[in-house]
Design an enzyme around this catalytic site. Structure first.
Site, PDB file in Angstrom:
ATOM      1  N   LYS A 204      29.302  37.855  55.271  1.00  0.00           N
ATOM      2  CA  LYS A 204      30.008  39.121  55.031  1.00  0.00           C
ATOM      3  C   LYS A 204      29.024  40.292  55.103  1.00  0.00           C
ATOM      4  O   LYS A 204      29.256  41.271  55.797  1.00  0.00           O
ATOM      5  CB  LYS A 204      30.702  39.068  53.666  1.00  0.00           C
ATOM      6  CG  LYS A 204      31.401  40.354  53.304  1.00  0.00           C
ATOM      7  CD  LYS A 204      32.124  40.255  51.979  1.00  0.00           C
ATOM      8  CE  LYS A 204      32.617  41.628  51.538  1.00  0.00           C
ATOM      9  NZ  LYS A 204      33.286  41.616  50.245  1.00  0.00           N
ATOM     10  N   GLU A 210      19.354  33.245  52.823  1.00  0.00           N
ATOM     11  CA  GLU A 210      19.433  31.903  53.413  1.00  0.00           C
ATOM     12  C   GLU A 210      19.991  31.964  54.831  1.00  0.00           C
ATOM     13  O   GLU A 210      19.459  31.352  55.762  1.00  0.00           O
ATOM     14  CB  GLU A 210      20.353  31.011  52.564  1.00  0.00           C
ATOM     15  CG  GLU A 210      19.825  30.669  51.180  1.00  0.00           C
ATOM     16  CD  GLU A 210      20.289  31.649  50.118  1.00  0.00           C
ATOM     17  OE1 GLU A 210      20.502  32.841  50.434  1.00  0.00           O
ATOM     18  OE2 GLU A 210      20.421  31.208  48.959  1.00  0.00           O
ATOM     19  N   GLY A 261      33.954  37.413  49.359  1.00  0.00           N
ATOM     20  CA  GLY A 261      33.333  36.282  50.051  1.00  0.00           C
ATOM     21  C   GLY A 261      34.066  34.966  49.801  1.00  0.00           C
ATOM     22  O   GLY A 261      34.328  34.192  50.722  1.00  0.00           O
ATOM     23  N   ARG A 262      34.426  34.712  48.550  1.00  0.00           N
ATOM     24  CA  ARG A 262      35.065  33.422  48.228  1.00  0.00           C
ATOM     25  C   ARG A 262      36.556  33.420  48.558  1.00  0.00           C
ATOM     26  O   ARG A 262      37.245  32.438  48.298  1.00  0.00           O
ATOM     27  CB  ARG A 262      34.812  33.043  46.765  1.00  0.00           C
ATOM     28  CG  ARG A 262      35.161  34.120  45.765  1.00  0.00           C
ATOM     29  CD  ARG A 262      34.600  33.804  44.379  1.00  0.00           C
ATOM     30  NE  ARG A 262      34.777  34.909  43.441  1.00  0.00           N
ATOM     31  CZ  ARG A 262      33.954  35.944  43.326  1.00  0.00           C
ATOM     32  NH1 ARG A 262      32.893  36.039  44.102  1.00  0.00           N
ATOM     33  NH2 ARG A 262      34.183  36.896  42.442  1.00  0.00           N
ATOM     34  N   GLU A 347      32.597  31.544  40.112  1.00  0.00           N
ATOM     35  CA  GLU A 347      32.030  32.833  40.528  1.00  0.00           C
ATOM     36  C   GLU A 347      33.021  33.962  40.200  1.00  0.00           C
ATOM     37  O   GLU A 347      32.632  35.101  39.978  1.00  0.00           O
ATOM     38  CB  GLU A 347      31.687  32.831  42.026  1.00  0.00           C
ATOM     39  CG  GLU A 347      30.663  33.901  42.399  1.00  0.00           C
ATOM     40  CD  GLU A 347      30.170  33.835  43.829  1.00  0.00           C
ATOM     41  OE1 GLU A 347      30.922  34.235  44.728  1.00  0.00           O
ATOM     42  OE2 GLU A 347      29.032  33.409  44.064  1.00  0.00           O
ATOM     43  N   HIS A 378      35.214   4.982  39.574  1.00  0.00           N
ATOM     44  CA  HIS A 378      34.135   4.007  39.408  1.00  0.00           C
ATOM     45  C   HIS A 378      32.833   4.695  39.034  1.00  0.00           C
ATOM     46  O   HIS A 378      31.748   4.121  39.191  1.00  0.00           O
ATOM     47  CB  HIS A 378      33.973   3.190  40.696  1.00  0.00           C
ATOM     48  CG  HIS A 378      35.220   2.422  41.020  1.00  0.00           C
ATOM     49  ND1 HIS A 378      35.479   1.164  40.511  1.00  0.00           N
ATOM     50  CD2 HIS A 378      36.320   2.774  41.733  1.00  0.00           C
ATOM     51  CE1 HIS A 378      36.673   0.764  40.929  1.00  0.00           C
ATOM     52  NE2 HIS A 378      37.207   1.722  41.669  1.00  0.00           N
ATOM     53  N   LYS A 488      18.142  36.262  43.182  1.00  0.00           N
ATOM     54  CA  LYS A 488      17.777  36.646  44.563  1.00  0.00           C
ATOM     55  C   LYS A 488      16.542  37.535  44.559  1.00  0.00           C
ATOM     56  O   LYS A 488      15.618  37.362  45.351  1.00  0.00           O
ATOM     57  CB  LYS A 488      18.937  37.423  45.220  1.00  0.00           C
ATOM     58  CG  LYS A 488      20.184  36.616  45.522  1.00  0.00           C
ATOM     59  CD  LYS A 488      21.197  37.508  46.242  1.00  0.00           C
ATOM     60  CE  LYS A 488      22.551  36.835  46.385  1.00  0.00           C
ATOM     61  NZ  LYS A 488      23.583  37.713  46.941  1.00  0.00           N
TER      62      LYS A 488
HETATM   63  O1  F6P Z   1      26.090  34.079  46.118  1.00  0.00           O
HETATM   64  C1  F6P Z   1      26.712  35.319  46.164  1.00  0.00           C
HETATM   65  C2  F6P Z   1      27.478  35.545  47.405  1.00  0.00           C
HETATM   66  O2  F6P Z   1      27.551  36.927  47.525  1.00  0.00           O
HETATM   67  C3  F6P Z   1      28.861  34.924  47.431  1.00  0.00           C
HETATM   68  O3  F6P Z   1      29.783  35.629  46.696  1.00  0.00           O
HETATM   69  C4  F6P Z   1      29.128  34.913  48.881  1.00  0.00           C
HETATM   70  O4  F6P Z   1      30.221  34.123  49.204  1.00  0.00           O
HETATM   71  C5  F6P Z   1      27.810  34.409  49.407  1.00  0.00           C
HETATM   72  O5  F6P Z   1      26.844  35.029  48.569  1.00  0.00           O
HETATM   73  C6  F6P Z   1      27.510  34.687  50.834  1.00  0.00           C
HETATM   74  O6  F6P Z   1      27.492  36.048  51.106  1.00  0.00           O
HETATM   75  P1  F6P Z   1      27.542  36.580  52.595  1.00  0.00           P
HETATM   76  O7  F6P Z   1      28.803  36.134  53.213  1.00  0.00           O
HETATM   77  O8  F6P Z   1      27.429  38.067  52.481  1.00  0.00           O
HETATM   78  O9  F6P Z   1      26.353  35.995  53.319  1.00  0.00           O
END
Ligand code: F6P
Length: 520
Positions: A204, A210, A261-262, A347, A378, A488
Site C-alpha cells: 500500500k 521487508e 492494509g488488512r 491489528e 492431535h 520498525k
Molecule cells: O505492519 C503494519 C502494516 O502497515 C500492516 O497494517 C500492513 O498490512 C503491512 O504493514 C504492509 O504494509 P504495506 O502494504 O504498506 O507494505
C-alpha cells in the site's frame, strides 16, 4: 461522540446478570430447558450458516447485549463507515473497503459527497486489473507469479489463493514472499526463471522495509539472470505509484488511502487471486462479500450475524474474561485463515486506548490462534477439552468437498461435529480425574455449503464486520496500527549498529545480544 460500552446504562446491568449466575450457565441444561435454543441461536446469513447455540449465553443476555449495541450507537457507526465518514479518526481517513465490492452505480442513503466518483474509479481500476489478470492467464510464457508483500499485502491474497485452489488456472504457480528473511525469497528464486515469472510488488505504502528489500533483490536477480523487460515481468500494486516508478516499476495498479492494509484483498492487492481464479471468479468473490455487506447494513441487529458474533466477542472478553479464540477450519484449503484472522482481529482491536487517547478500563482484542481440523485435534485440542482455561472455539466447516475421494468428507465433518459436541457435553468420570471431561465449553459453528469465491468473500466480510462491531463497543479505532511503528524505527537503528558495532545508549540485554550477533 458515541458512548463506550462501559459508559452505557446496560453495562452494569450485564455485570449484575453475569455475577448473579450467568457465569455458571450450563449449556446441557440450557438445551434441556429450551427446545428452541438451536433455532433461536442459529441463522442463515448470505453463504454462511451459523450455529451460536453452544455458547455461554441465553436469550435475555443476548437481548441486553443488543441493547448495549444500541446504546453505543452501533447502527450509526456502521452507517458512517459505509457512507465514507472519516471513521479512522487518528489518520483522518474514511474506511471504505465495502466500496470495493459495491456494484457499479449503487448509491446508499447518506453517502458522503465524492462516493459516486470514488465508486466509478473503483470500477475503472477493477476492470483494468481484471483485464490484466486475464492477459497473464492467457500468457503461456508466464508460469510463475511471485507476490512480494507483507501483512495485509500478503495474508489476504495468500489465504484466498490457497482457499480457492480448486478454481486455480492450470499452468500457473503462485508463490508468496513476505519475510525479509532471505531464505524465503531465495527459496522461490531457485525454482523460477526470469522469462517465465511475473513479480507482483504489493505494498500500500511502497515504503515497507521487508517488501522494499525483497523487491530490490528480485530486480537485481532478474537482471543478473538475463531478464529483459521489467515492465512485462514486474507490476506494482500500491497507492504510491511514484515510489514504484522510482524503483523502475512502471506497470502499476493503484488503490486508495481509504483501503486499510488488512482490508485490501478486494483491491489491486487481490491481483494474485484474480490471476489464480480469473476475472469472473474475482467478481464472485466481491459479490459474496457485498451480499454480507448488505446483510450487515440492513438486517435488524437481532438477526444480524456480524452483530451477534461481535456481541458474543465482547461478552466473552469482558464478562467471562476469556483471553483467546481458537480458529479451526475443517478444510485444508483454509489453512492460512487463522493467520489472516490474526491480523484482522489483533491489528484492528489490539488497542489499549479509546477515542480520546486515554487508557481503557477493560480488555479488548482476544488472542486469535488455530490450525485446521483435524490436525489441531492431535495437538492442542487436549487443552480445549481438559485445560484449566476455557478457550472458545470457532469451527468453520464446508458441507461439500471439492475432491472425489470417497469417505473423507464424512469423516472430516463428523470430527468437526464431534469436537463441538464433546466440548459441550463432556464426560463424567468420577473415579478417574484424568479421564474426566468437564464439558460446558463453548464453540461457534460456521458452515458453508461449498468453498467458492462467493462463499469465501462472504466469510471474510463477516469476519471484518464482527471485528468492527466489537471495536465500536470498545470505543477504539479499529483502523489504525500505531503499535507496529516503534519496532520498525528501532530495527533501522539496530541495522546500522549491527554494521558499526556502536552500542552506545543501548540497554544491557540489547547491547549484549548485538555483540553476540556481531560474533564478538
Ligand atoms: O505492519 C503494519 C502494516 O502497515 C500492516 O497494517 C500492513 O498490512 C503491512 O504493514 C504492509 O504494509 P504495506 O502494504 O504498506 O507494505
Amino acid at each position: 461522540m458515541f458512548l463506550r460500552c462501559d459508559q452505557t446504562p446496560l453495562w452494569p446491568v450485564l455485570q449484575e446478570l453475569f455475577d448473579a449466575g450467568l457465569h455458571s450457565l450450563d449449556l446441557r441444561q440450557a438445551f434441556a430447558q429450551d427446545s428452541g435454543r438451536f433455532g433461536h441461536f442459529s441463522q442463515q446469513a448470505p453463504h454462511v450458516f451459523a450455529d451460536l447455540s453452544k455458547n455461554l449465553w441465553d436469550r435475555p443476555t443476548e437481548g441486553l447485549l443488543l441493547g448495549l449495541a444500541q446504546e453505543c450507537g452501533l447502527a450509526a457507526q456502521r452507517d458512517a463507515m459505509f457512507a465514507g465518514e472519516p471513521v479512522n479518526h487518528t489518520e483522518g481517513r474514511a474506511v471504505l473497503h465495502t466500496l470495493l465490492r459495491r456494484p457499479q452505480g449503487m448509491a446508499l442513503p447518506g453517502d458522503t459527497p465524492g462516493i459516486a466518483r470514488n465508486l466509478a474509479e473503483v470500477h475503472r481500476t477493477l476492470d483494468a486489473m481484471l483485464q490484466y489478470a486475464e492477459q497473464v492467464r492467457g500468457d503461456a510464457a508466464i508460469t510463475d507469479v511471485v507476490n512480494i508483500g507483507i501483512g495485509g499485502s500478503d495474508l489476504g491474497p495468500h489465504m484466498a489463493v490457497r482457499a480457492l485452489d480448486a478454481f486455480r488456472a492450470a499452468g500457473k504457480r503462485l508463490h508468496f514472499v513476505s519475510n525479509v528473511d532471505g531464505h524465503e525469497l531465495h527459496g522461490v528464486l531457485r525454482s523460477v526463471r526470469p522469462e517465465n515469472t511475473l513479480f507482483l510488488i504489493a505494498s500500500k505504502t511502497f515504503t515497507t522495509a521487508e517488501t522494499m528489500a525483497n523487491a530490490r533483490s528480485a530486480l537485481v536477480w532478474f537482471g543478473a539472470e538475463g531478464g529483459r523487460d521489467v515492465a512485462r515481468h514486474f507490476a506494482a500494486l500500491t497507492t504510491n505509484v511514484e515510489a514504484a516508478g522510482a524503483l523502475g516499476i512502471t506497470t502499476t495498479f493503484g488503490f486508495w488511502d481509504w483501503v486499510g492494509g488488512r482490508y485490501s484483498l478486494w483491491s489491486a492487492i487481490g491481483l494474485p487471486i484474480a490471476i489464480a481464479i480469473g476475472a469472473a471468479g474475482f467478481r464472485e468473490l466481491l459479490a459474496g462479500a457485498h451480499a454480507m455487506d448488505e446483510h450487515f447494513r440492513t438486517a435488524p441487529l437481532a438477526a444480524n450475524l456480524p452483530v451477534r458474533l461481535g456481541l458474543l466477542d465482547v461478552w466473552y472478553r469482558n464478562f467471562h474474561g476469556f483471553t483467546s479464540r481458537c480458529i479451526a477450519p475443517y478444510h485444508a484449503s483454509l489453512g492460512r485463515l487463522p493467520a489472516y484472522l490474526q491480523q484482522l482481529e489483533m491489528e484492528s482491536n489490539g488497542k489499549r486506548v479509546g477515542a480520546d487517547g486515554q487508557a481503557l478500563p477493560y480488555a479488548t482484542s482476544p488472542v486469535l490462534w488455530g490450525e485446521p481440523g483435524t490436525n489441531g485435534q492431535h495437538a492442542f485440542f487436549q487443552m480445549l477439552h481438559q485445560g484449566t482455561d476455557v478457550l472458545p472455539l470457532e469451527i468453520i466447516a464446508v458441507r461439500q468437498a471439492a475432491h472425489p475421494l470417497p469417505g473423507h468428507q464424512d469423516k472430516l465433518l463428523a470430527n468437526a461435529l464431534a469436537q463441538a459436541q464433546a466440548l459441550m457435553v463432556g464426560k463424567a468420570s468420577p473415579e478417574d480425574g484424568h479421564r474426566h471431561f468437564p464439558g460446558n465449553r463453548p464453540s461457534t459453528f460456521l458452515l458453508l455449503e461449498a468453498l467458492t469465491p462467493a462463499s469465501l468473500g462472504a466469510l471474510i466480510a463477516l469476519q471484518e464486520h464482527r471485528v468492527f462491531v466489537s471495536g465500536c463497543l470498545w470505543g477504539i479505532n479499529s483502523f489504525d496500527q500505531w503499535g507496529v511503528e516503534l519496532g520498525k524505527v528501532l530495527a533501522r537503528d539496530l541495522e546500522s549498529r549491527l554494521a558499526s558495532g556502536d552500542a552506545a545508549g543501548l540497554d544491557g540485554s540489547t547491547a549484549g545480544l548485538l555483540a553476540r550477533m556481531r560474533g564478538g
